[in-house]
Design an enzyme around this catalytic site. Structure first.
Site, mmCIF file in Angstrom:
data_model
loop_
_atom_site.group_PDB
_atom_site.id
_atom_site.type_symbol
_atom_site.label_atom_id
_atom_site.label_comp_id
_atom_site.label_asym_id
_atom_site.label_seq_id
_atom_site.Cartn_x
_atom_site.Cartn_y
_atom_site.Cartn_z
ATOM 1 N N ASP A 10 0.134 -1.126 -0.228
ATOM 2 C CA ASP A 10 0.211 0.337 0.312
ATOM 3 C C ASP A 10 0.726 1.081 0.440
ATOM 4 O O ASP A 10 1.739 1.834 1.034
ATOM 5 C CB ASP A 10 -0.588 -0.033 1.177
ATOM 6 C CG ASP A 10 -1.857 1.593 1.187
ATOM 7 O OD1 ASP A 10 -2.988 0.375 1.159
ATOM 8 O OD2 ASP A 10 -1.722 2.309 1.079
ATOM 9 N N ASP A 104 -3.772 2.902 -5.371
ATOM 10 C CA ASP A 104 -1.997 2.108 -4.254
ATOM 11 C C ASP A 104 -2.315 1.205 -3.524
ATOM 12 O O ASP A 104 -1.369 1.057 -3.009
ATOM 13 C CB ASP A 104 -1.548 3.738 -3.553
ATOM 14 C CG ASP A 104 -2.840 3.218 -2.288
ATOM 15 O OD1 ASP A 104 -3.779 2.561 -2.392
ATOM 16 O OD2 ASP A 104 -1.826 4.299 -1.752
ATOM 17 N N GLU A 105 -2.612 0.134 -3.911
ATOM 18 C CA GLU A 105 -2.955 -1.611 -3.080
ATOM 19 C C GLU A 105 -3.518 -2.672 -3.631
ATOM 20 O O GLU A 105 -4.013 -2.712 -4.586
ATOM 21 C CB GLU A 105 -3.249 -1.719 -1.477
ATOM 22 C CG GLU A 105 -4.848 -1.622 -1.763
ATOM 23 C CD GLU A 105 -5.053 -1.287 -0.649
ATOM 24 O OE1 GLU A 105 -5.539 -2.067 0.107
ATOM 25 O OE2 GLU A 105 -6.488 -0.581 -0.079
#
Ligand code: TTP
Ligand code: MG
Length: 402
Positions: A10, A104-105
């Site tokens: 993340d 973003d993860e």
């Protein structure tokens, strides 16, 4: 490695870090990304701004009070999406199974990577390094026996974290944490748990699936297992949805303007529902029309902000429709949303009005799930009417305020 190992990656303060990367003057400063409007909400804040108590989903006005020296920046979704694609491309190569979760993860099943790396932390360091070399941004990594713990681990030493939860420590690591940290426990369940005396995950460990039934229903067994850090869910490779659309061919060609608009409204509704189901929001809206002569045209518009709301899809299509000259009957209409982003990007831009709409839409989704499509059809128009009223009332109020 015979054991299963899951990694969760993340990015740290993702949007804000991209802004700091691209603008030297923002580095080391409290940067707050969000809609600039009075009613906007914070999408994210740099760690410098978090020191003042600013966090995601907080009203911008409150963020301004907490952090007057903060630098407020409008989100640049195109850039975040492009960076996100680069990051996902890097991560992909470190896993047997790869599941992107948001911009973003991602989850990675790294169980089979043992031959290439001497240790778990070596894989973690390698992925962090390659991400940094590729996009000049910092990621936090968690490695654990399963998804639930891996996600928790990536959060434990943020920013720039690399945390490994080994087999055997699951129960003791979870025990002191508040119940809210258990996967799937939101505000409502948290309240129920606390009302019944469950404060920590340890309290749930001491309970039993039977005792948890009134709170978790048929998820009780799973919640109980989770409290011990048991979670068998596999890392599921992405289905990679590029667009979501809905279209129909009509038995009789449509000529009446009102009928055409009604069909667009219906398709927009279906598309919006599907977007919400997949927790996605679209920035590009396409209207497709096939005329009686089979001539087919598509017109697209890219919105400033991604949406998963029927009303906004509908209005976009009506805008597109107004630019199309209709000289013959229409045999097909289609509405498509593309340029998809995770729907959680939306709150940052919510005005109160949008938030209301979103809540109404989610309520409709629930009604439909419970009572079927007919209920939705009826309810859909009712809600639209109610919203139209609120909009009118607001206009009135604004007029009065002037
Ligand atoms: P997160 O990973 O939850 O947050 P973050 O990357 O900003 O910070 P960290 O992981 O270090 O705690 O979300 C990723 C991006 O998604 C975030 O940068 C902005 C966006 N986002 C919103 O737009 N609204 C939200 O409510 C949240 C939580 C995130
Ligand atoms: Mg993040």
């Amino acid at each position: 490695m015979s054991r299963r190992w899951i990694m969760h990656v993340d990015m740290d303060a993702f949007y804000a870090s991209v802004e700091q990367r691209d603008n030297k003057e923002l580095r080391g400063k409290p940067v707050i990304v969000g809609g600039r409007s009075k009613r906007g909400v914070v999408a994210t804040a740099s760690y410098e701004a978090r020191a003042f108590g600013v966090h995601s989903a907080m009203p911008i006005s409150q963020a301004r009070r907490l952090c007057p020296q903060g630098i407020f920046v409008e989100p640049r979704f195109d850039v975040y999406k492009a960076v996100s694609d680069q990051i996902h491309q890097v991560m992909l190569h470190y896993a047997d199974a790869y599941e992107p979760i948001s911009l973003d993860e991602a989850f990675l099943d790294i169980s089979g990577m043992g031959k290439q790396y001497p240790s778990l932390s070596a894989i973690g360091r390698a992925i962090k390094r390659e991400i940094f070399e590729t996009v000049h941004l910092v990621a936090s990594v968690g490695i654990a026996p399963n998804k639930f713990l891996a996600k928790m681990a990536s959060d434990m030493e943020k920013p720039d974290g690399l945390t490994i939860i080994p087999y055997g420590r699951e129960k003791e690591i979870l025990a002191p944490l508040p119940v809210r940290r258990l996967w799937g426990v939101g505000e409502v369940t948290e309240k129920k748990l606390i009302a019944r005396g469950y404060k920590t995950i340890g309290d749930i460990q001491k309970s039993s699936p039977q005792a948890l039934r009134p709170i978790f229903g048929n998820q009780a067994q799973q919640a109980y297992f989770l409290s011990y850090g048991r979670d068998d869910r596999p890392v599921e490779p992405d289905r990679d949805i590029k667009s979501i659309g809905d279209e129909s061919t009509y038995e009789e060609d449509l000529t009446d303007r009102a009928a055409i608009e009604r069909q667009i409204a219906m398709h927009a509704d279906v598309v919006a529902q599907r977007l919400r189901k997949h927790k996605l929001a679209g920035r590009t809206v396409t209207l497709k029309i096939r005329f009686a002569s089979f001539r087919t045209i598509s017109r697209s518009v890219t919105l400033e902000f991604p949406t998963d709301l029927q009303e906004e899809l509908y209005q976009s299509c009506i805008g597109l429709l107004s630019r199309i000259v209709i000289r013959e009957g229409i045999r097909l209409i289609g509405v498509t949303a593309s340029n998809l982003l995770p729907a959680m990007d939306m709150p940052s831009l919510f005005s109160e009005e949008r938030e209301k709409r979103k809540k109404a839409a989610l309520a409709m989704d629930r009604i439909q799930k419970q009572f079927g499509k007919e209920a939705l059809r009826k309810g859909f128009w009712v809600v639209e009417e109610a919203l139209a009223k609120t909009a009118e009332e607001k206009e009135e109020e604004e007029k009065k305020g002037e």
